[in-house]
Enzyme design. Structure first.
Site, PDB file in Angstrom:
ATOM      1  N   LYS A 154     -93.015  69.559 -48.936  1.00 55.43           N
ATOM      2  CA  LYS A 154     -92.882  68.047 -48.991  1.00 55.43           C
ATOM      3  C   LYS A 154     -94.146  67.851 -47.603  1.00 55.43           C
ATOM      4  O   LYS A 154     -94.640  66.707 -48.038  1.00 55.43           O
ATOM      5  CB  LYS A 154     -91.406  67.400 -48.479  1.00 55.43           C
TER       6      LYS A 154
ATOM      7  N   GLN B 256     -82.805  66.835 -44.955  1.00 56.01           N
ATOM      8  CA  GLN B 256     -82.752  67.995 -46.085  1.00 56.01           C
ATOM      9  C   GLN B 256     -81.372  68.452 -46.369  1.00 56.01           C
ATOM     10  O   GLN B 256     -80.667  68.733 -45.300  1.00 56.01           O
ATOM     11  CB  GLN B 256     -83.718  69.136 -45.892  1.00 56.01           C
TER      12      GLN B 256
ATOM     13  N   ASP C 204     -84.747  58.746 -49.568  1.00 51.51           N
ATOM     14  CA  ASP C 204     -83.784  59.468 -50.269  1.00 51.51           C
ATOM     15  C   ASP C 204     -82.848  58.752 -51.314  1.00 51.51           C
ATOM     16  O   ASP C 204     -82.545  59.005 -52.038  1.00 51.51           O
ATOM     17  CB  ASP C 204     -83.228  60.595 -49.616  1.00 51.51           C
TER      18      ASP C 204
HETATM   19  N1  GUN Z   1     -81.612  68.923 -51.319  1.00 49.16           N
HETATM   20  C1  GUN Z   1     -82.081  68.973 -52.754  1.00 49.16           C
HETATM   21  N2  GUN Z   1     -82.458  67.787 -53.207  1.00 49.16           N
HETATM   22  C2  GUN Z   1     -82.577  66.898 -52.186  1.00 49.16           C
HETATM   23  C3  GUN Z   1     -83.501  65.667 -52.119  1.00 49.16           C
HETATM   24  O1  GUN Z   1     -83.721  65.052 -53.067  1.00 49.16           O
HETATM   25  N3  GUN Z   1     -83.384  65.222 -50.840  1.00 49.16           N
HETATM   26  C4  GUN Z   1     -82.809  65.786 -49.624  1.00 49.16           C
HETATM   27  N4  GUN Z   1     -82.810  65.270 -48.604  1.00 49.16           N
HETATM   28  N5  GUN Z   1     -82.221  66.896 -49.988  1.00 49.16           N
HETATM   29  C5  GUN Z   1     -82.225  67.618 -50.957  1.00 49.16           C
END
Ligand code: GUN
Length: 295
Positions: free
Chosen positions: A53, A97, A120
């Site tokens: 990311k 995350q 998110d």
């Molecule tokens: N863990 C797995 N997929 C995601 C996501 O799309 N966002 C976040 N914050 N954590 C994740």
């Protein structure tokens, strides 16, 4: 029939080029979109997602504020980091995350994220908004799935979609997007899960099957209608001594056999994964535009 393999990497790269141009246009107005990223602990999969990311942000010109906290971080310290990012005017999006270590209450942390920076789309205010058909940030993986379908020319309206998995990150929000009266929706959606009585009975009548169960080989060829579209959201690490890392990634779908029956299918890796990150970049740019009155 052998399915068309959906190249998520290519589609994501095209979308990122468009975003890069948009970010360059914002820079001329003195606006730099900013993303605050928070990772707690050392989970290898989470670490590699977060690194990917940050790299993607750099590539398109988004400022990123990297916060890596030890596994033992108390919840109040994590909340302090979120609150600092909430107040920082350089930050337009916050990503914590998931999953968090067990001692951290996910709901309590997600509730502290400013809904205006919740790129998110996990804050209950944003969930409530989009379920009721109002504009809100859409969660990145389900949004990426829908964008992939549209870019591949799949007409979603009127189709029977079966989603396997009911997580808050994928299954539930995807169902909510697909049932909306909107160009991204108008589908008839079934959500299957671990207590579904006869999974194959559901998947066999689906025009579109989305596998998001987190278990290899959940979807086998006998469970798919001829010509169905199959989207594999699963990312599972399985041991492979022939690889330098000692593992390889597989999805939830028996790809080799299902591709002989489906009309389109996503591979793992290189299918949905690159789209998830792209939609995060998209939401961060949108947030910067909203905050500065440009959207
Ligand atoms: N863990 C797995 N997929 C995601 C996501 O799309 N966002 C976040 N914050 N954590 C994740």
């Amino acid at each position: 029939m052998s399915a068309k393999i959906i190249d998520g990497k290519q589609i994501a790269a095209e979308m990122r080029e468009q975003l890069k141009a948009e970010v360059a246009g914002l820079a001329k107005k003195g606006i730099v979109p900013g993303l605050g990223v928070v990772l707690v602990g050392d989970d290898p999969a989470s670490k590699s997602y977060v690194t990917a990311k940050q790299k993607a942000c750099q590539e398109i010109g988004i400022y990123s504020d990297d916060n890596r906290l030890p596994e033992s971080t108390p919840q109040k310290d994590l909340i302090n980091v979120v609150n600092r990012l909430n107040k920082d005017p350089k930050i337009h999006g916050i990503l914590t995350q998931l999953p968090f270590p067990k001692h951290i209450n996910e709901t309590e942390v997600l509730l502290t994220i400013d809904p205006a920076k919740d790129v998110d789309g996990f804050h209950p205010i944003n969930v409530g908004k989009f379920v009721t058909g109002h504009k809100a940030f859409l969660p990145c993986t389900p949004h990426g799935v829908v964008r992939l379908l549209i870019r591949c020319g799949v007409k979603i309206e009127g189709t029977d979609v079966v989603i396997v998995g009911r997580s808050n990150i994928v299954g539930k929000p995807l169902a909510n997007i697909l049932i909306q009266k909107s160009p991204l929706g108008n589908a008839t959606v079934t959500v299957c899960h671990t207590k579904t009585r006869n999974l194959a009975e559901h998947t066999r009548r689906a025009d579109i099957v989305v596998a998001a169960a987190g278990r290899p080989n959940t979807i086998t060829a006998d469970m798919i209608k001829d010509g169905a579209v199959v989207i594999d959201v699963g990312v599972n690490r399985i041991e492979d001594p022939t690889k330098k890392t000692g593992y390889r990634l597989v999805g939830d779908v028996d790809f080799e056999r299902v591709k002989e029956k489906a009309s389109m299918i996503t591979p793992v890796p290189g299918g949905v994964g690159p789209m998830t990150i792209t939609m995060l970049l998209y939401n961060t740019v949108e947030s910067a535009k909203i905050t500065t009155g440009l959207a």
